[in-house]
Motif scaffolding. Structure first.
Motif, PDB file in Angstrom:
ATOM      1  N   ILE A  18       0.869  -1.179   0.000  1.00  0.00           N
ATOM      2  CA  ILE A  18       0.000   0.000   0.000  1.00  0.00           C
ATOM      3  C   ILE A  18       0.902   1.224   0.000  1.00  0.00           C
ATOM      4  CG2 ILE A  18      -1.748   1.307   1.262  1.00  0.00           C
ATOM      5  CD1 ILE A  18      -2.821  -1.296   2.362  1.00  0.00           C
ATOM      6  N   THR A  19       0.875   1.964  -1.087  1.00  0.00           N
ATOM      7  CA  THR A  19       1.780   3.088  -1.273  1.00  0.00           C
ATOM      8  C   THR A  19       1.183   4.366  -0.704  1.00  0.00           C
ATOM      9  OG1 THR A  19       2.673   2.095  -3.287  1.00  0.00           O
ATOM     10  CG2 THR A  19       3.049   4.451  -2.981  1.00  0.00           C
ATOM     11  N   ILE A  20       2.006   5.142  -0.010  1.00  0.00           N
ATOM     12  CA  ILE A  20       1.603   6.458   0.462  1.00  0.00           C
ATOM     13  C   ILE A  20       1.623   7.399  -0.746  1.00  0.00           C
ATOM     14  CG2 ILE A  20       2.144   8.354   2.029  1.00  0.00           C
ATOM     15  CD1 ILE A  20       1.331   5.683   3.380  1.00  0.00           C
ATOM     16  N   PRO A  21       0.509   8.007  -1.100  1.00  0.00           N
ATOM     17  CA  PRO A  21       0.458   8.798  -2.340  1.00  0.00           C
ATOM     18  C   PRO A  21       1.327  10.049  -2.326  1.00  0.00           C
ATOM     19  CG  PRO A  21      -1.590   9.018  -1.100  1.00  0.00           C
ATOM     20  CD  PRO A  21      -0.805   7.944  -0.431  1.00  0.00           C
ATOM     21  N   SER A  22       1.618  10.581  -1.166  1.00  0.00           N
ATOM     22  CA  SER A  22       2.412  11.810  -1.083  1.00  0.00           C
ATOM     23  C   SER A  22       3.866  11.480  -0.771  1.00  0.00           C
ATOM     24  CB  SER A  22       1.846  12.731   0.008  1.00  0.00           C
ATOM     25  OG  SER A  22       2.672  13.849   0.199  1.00  0.00           O
ATOM     26  N   LYS A  23       4.792  12.029  -1.570  1.00  0.00           N
ATOM     27  CA  LYS A  23       6.211  11.845  -1.313  1.00  0.00           C
ATOM     28  C   LYS A  23       6.673  12.827  -0.238  1.00  0.00           C
ATOM     29  CE  LYS A  23       7.234  12.483  -5.654  1.00  0.00           C
ATOM     30  NZ  LYS A  23       7.999  12.599  -6.923  1.00  0.00           N
ATOM     31  N   LEU A  24       7.601  12.377   0.582  1.00  0.00           N
ATOM     32  CA  LEU A  24       8.180  13.231   1.616  1.00  0.00           C
ATOM     33  C   LEU A  24       9.408  13.924   1.035  1.00  0.00           C
ATOM     34  CD1 LEU A  24       8.463  14.295   4.491  1.00  0.00           C
ATOM     35  CD2 LEU A  24       9.562  12.136   5.120  1.00  0.00           C
ATOM     36  N   TYR A  25       9.318  15.229   0.857  1.00  0.00           N
ATOM     37  CA  TYR A  25      10.384  16.009   0.251  1.00  0.00           C
ATOM     38  C   TYR A  25      11.376  16.403   1.332  1.00  0.00           C
ATOM     39  CZ  TYR A  25      12.593  19.633  -2.652  1.00  0.00           C
ATOM     40  OH  TYR A  25      13.475  20.406  -3.356  1.00  0.00           O
ATOM     41  N   LEU A  26      12.524  15.735   1.372  1.00  0.00           N
ATOM     42  CA  LEU A  26      13.478  15.923   2.465  1.00  0.00           C
ATOM     43  C   LEU A  26      14.295  17.196   2.315  1.00  0.00           C
ATOM     44  CD1 LEU A  26      14.800  12.264   2.780  1.00  0.00           C
ATOM     45  CD2 LEU A  26      13.114  13.381   4.221  1.00  0.00           C
ATOM     46  N   SER A  27      14.791  17.475   1.125  1.00  0.00           N
ATOM     47  CA  SER A  27      15.733  18.579   0.988  1.00  0.00           C
ATOM     48  C   SER A  27      15.087  19.946   1.121  1.00  0.00           C
ATOM     49  CB  SER A  27      16.500  18.486  -0.327  1.00  0.00           C
ATOM     50  OG  SER A  27      15.699  18.022  -1.373  1.00  0.00           O
ATOM     51  N   SER A  28      13.766  20.000   1.120  1.00  0.00           N
ATOM     52  CA  SER A  28      13.120  21.293   1.305  1.00  0.00           C
ATOM     53  C   SER A  28      13.102  21.712   2.769  1.00  0.00           C
ATOM     54  CB  SER A  28      11.683  21.250   0.783  1.00  0.00           C
ATOM     55  OG  SER A  28      10.902  20.398   1.596  1.00  0.00           O
ATOM     56  N   ILE A  29      13.418  20.773   3.654  1.00  0.00           N
ATOM     57  CA  ILE A  29      13.307  21.049   5.083  1.00  0.00           C
ATOM     58  C   ILE A  29      14.526  21.810   5.593  1.00  0.00           C
ATOM     59  CG2 ILE A  29      13.025  19.999   7.353  1.00  0.00           C
ATOM     60  CD1 ILE A  29      11.771  17.594   5.893  1.00  0.00           C
ATOM     61  N   ILE A  30      15.706  21.287   5.310  1.00  0.00           N
ATOM     62  CA  ILE A  30      16.896  21.923   5.868  1.00  0.00           C
ATOM     63  C   ILE A  30      18.112  21.596   5.003  1.00  0.00           C
ATOM     64  CG2 ILE A  30      17.419  20.058   7.474  1.00  0.00           C
ATOM     65  CD1 ILE A  30      18.110  22.266   9.533  1.00  0.00           C
ATOM     66  N   GLY A  31      18.013  21.869   3.739  1.00  0.00           N
ATOM     67  CA  GLY A  31      19.113  21.627   2.815  1.00  0.00           C
ATOM     68  C   GLY A  31      19.478  20.161   2.726  1.00  0.00           C
ATOM     69  N   GLN A  32      20.770  19.861   2.771  1.00  0.00           N
ATOM     70  CA  GLN A  32      21.235  18.490   2.602  1.00  0.00           C
ATOM     71  C   GLN A  32      21.491  17.775   3.930  1.00  0.00           C
ATOM     72  OE1 GLN A  32      21.310  16.949  -0.361  1.00  0.00           O
ATOM     73  NE2 GLN A  32      20.383  18.849  -1.107  1.00  0.00           N
ATOM     74  N   ARG A  33      21.194  18.415   5.041  1.00  0.00           N
ATOM     75  CA  ARG A  33      21.472  17.783   6.339  1.00  0.00           C
ATOM     76  C   ARG A  33      20.574  16.584   6.594  1.00  0.00           C
ATOM     77  NH1 ARG A  33      21.278  21.758  11.131  1.00  0.00           N
ATOM     78  NH2 ARG A  33      21.625  19.778  12.201  1.00  0.00           N
ATOM     79  N   ILE A  34      19.381  16.594   6.033  1.00  0.00           N
ATOM     80  CA  ILE A  34      18.475  15.464   6.196  1.00  0.00           C
ATOM     81  C   ILE A  34      18.624  14.555   4.990  1.00  0.00           C
ATOM     82  CG2 ILE A  34      16.082  14.725   6.416  1.00  0.00           C
ATOM     83  CD1 ILE A  34      15.452  17.340   7.723  1.00  0.00           C
ATOM     84  N   SER A  35      19.098  13.361   5.211  1.00  0.00           N
ATOM     85  CA  SER A  35      19.300  12.443   4.097  1.00  0.00           C
ATOM     86  C   SER A  35      18.387  11.233   4.146  1.00  0.00           C
ATOM     87  CB  SER A  35      20.761  11.973   4.072  1.00  0.00           C
ATOM     88  OG  SER A  35      21.112  11.388   5.322  1.00  0.00           O
TER      89      SER A  35
END
Length: 386
Positions: free
Chosen positions: A111-128
């Motif tokens: 069961i796929t979550i329809p919304s992607k979690l956009y990581l780099s919009s949160i705090i640059g490249q610190r969240i990988s």
């Protein structure tokens, strides 16, 4: 034995077979389909209509070895949590995004979550990556809302999602509080969070957070660690049946190799020179009936705790399909990994049982857990058909 008499009415009606199936472990439950055509039809109908589930069991206990899920969907993806027999999996194939899905490892249903979690919009490249994700319930279990919460790798953000909504909500601590997030758990619509530095348990109302993030309620201070070790980890675990929250401290000895610098007051151990050794555990239960709300240092009595990097839980021993010899009450089963880049393999697995009665540790034999590379984030889960 001939098929014509064994499973046809009036010898073994479907409702009788269903009663038998409720008392079988998962492996035997599925093997029933191979007996004969009549049995296959009845069992398939029971599974399709979700009439009953097999007895809950943890796949690694009977053999005291790691159970590796064999499914192509996990080959290039990362398992970051589990809920009621469903794995929570993250796909990082698209740079800067985490695509999350539920996976039933028995039926291979996804069961796929329809919304992607956009990581780099949160705090640059610190969240990988997402270091851990928990859910309020398995997907579509009873028509009630299903919430997910993911602890992000910078220790500063939590991603919250209500199943089938359009987008994720990002929560961060109050900038003036100096708080960092180190573990999460959901009970009902409440998200409980360990706040490091503030040394407290925080609670978010998920019904509010999916609309607009609000400040959490500071529920209680964390209890003081009793074992006296300078190095310890803290894990939140819930008793799903009784809706109780537990805090489990894991103490260990080891020489730290490197630390990740988060702030002037908060560092995280990144690696060890050699595998650390667990020394002790302490268990606390959140008592919401007293004022002020606080933690009680407790024994598990007839319960069993299961502690791992991405999933910890507390269950009554009677809920599990095992004998007293395999599952002992007042005990903690652990499967925890530590990064040790200077050794081969670069990840050390601590895998065994801690008895709260005599405070003894018994490690499971190392050779039984070597089925290929040690997973960086092992977790306990109770397999389910749906």
């Amino acid at each position: 034995m001939e098929e014509k008499t064994i499973l046809k009415k009036p010898y073994l009606p479907a409702d009788v077979l269903e009663l038998i199936m409720k008392r079988l472990p998962l492996k035997d439950y599925l093997r029933l389909r191979a007996i004969c055509r009549s049995c296959r039809k009845i069992v398939s109908n029971i599974i399709e209509n979700k009439h009953c589930c097999p007895l809950p069991e943890l796949p690694s206990l009977s053999t005291k070895s790691l159970h590796r899920v064999r499914t192509p969907l996990l080959r290039d993806n990362t398992c970051i949590g589990s809920v009621d027999g469903w794995l929570i999996v993250s796909d990082y194939s698209e740079k800067g995004f985490a695509k999350v899905f539920f996976l039933n490892p028995v039926s291979d249903v996804r069961i796929t979550i329809p919304s992607k979690l956009y990581l780099s919009s949160i705090i640059g490249q610190r969240i990988s990556y997402v270091s851990k994700m928990t859910a309020s319930s398995k997907p579509n279990c009873d028509g009630s809302d299903c919430y997910l919460a993911g602890l992000l790798s910078d220790y500063c953000h939590i991603a919250i999602y209500k199943l089938f909504e359009k987008s994720w909500t990002i929560v961060e601590p109050d900038k003036d509080s100096g708080t960092y997030f180190t573990d999460i758990e959901i009970i009902g619509t409440k998200l409980y969070v360990i706040g490091s530095l503030s040394d407290s348990i925080l609670v978010y109302d998920l019904k509010d957070s999916t609309n607009a993030p609000r400040k959490p309620e500071v529920l209680a201070e964390l209890p003081r660690a009793l074992a006296g070790s300078s190095i310890y980890s803290s894990f939140l675990a819930k008793d799903k049946t009784l809706r109780e929250l537990y805090l489990i401290y894991v103490f260990y000895n080891g020489e730290i190799d490197t630390e990740q610098h988060i702030s002037d007051r908060f560092n995280v151990v990144s690696s060890f020179v050699k595998p650390p050794k667990l020394t002790s555990f302490e268990v606390f239960k959140l008592d919401t009936n007293k004022s002020p709300i606080g933690w009680q240092n407790v024994k598990l009595e007839d319960k069993v705790a299961f502690v791992s990097n991405c999933k910890s839980m507390v269950m009554s021993r009677d809920e599990l399909n095992y004998s007293e010899e395999l599952v002992r009450g007042n005990s903690i089963y652990f499967a925890i990994t530590f990064p040790c880049p200077k050794i081969n393999p670069p990840t050390s697995l601590e895998f065994g049982i801690f008895c709260l009665n005599d405070r003894s540790i018994k490690y499971f034999p190392e050779e039984t857990s070597k089925h290929g590379e040690v997973p960086y984030y092992p977790l306990w889960f109770v397999p389910s058909l749906w």
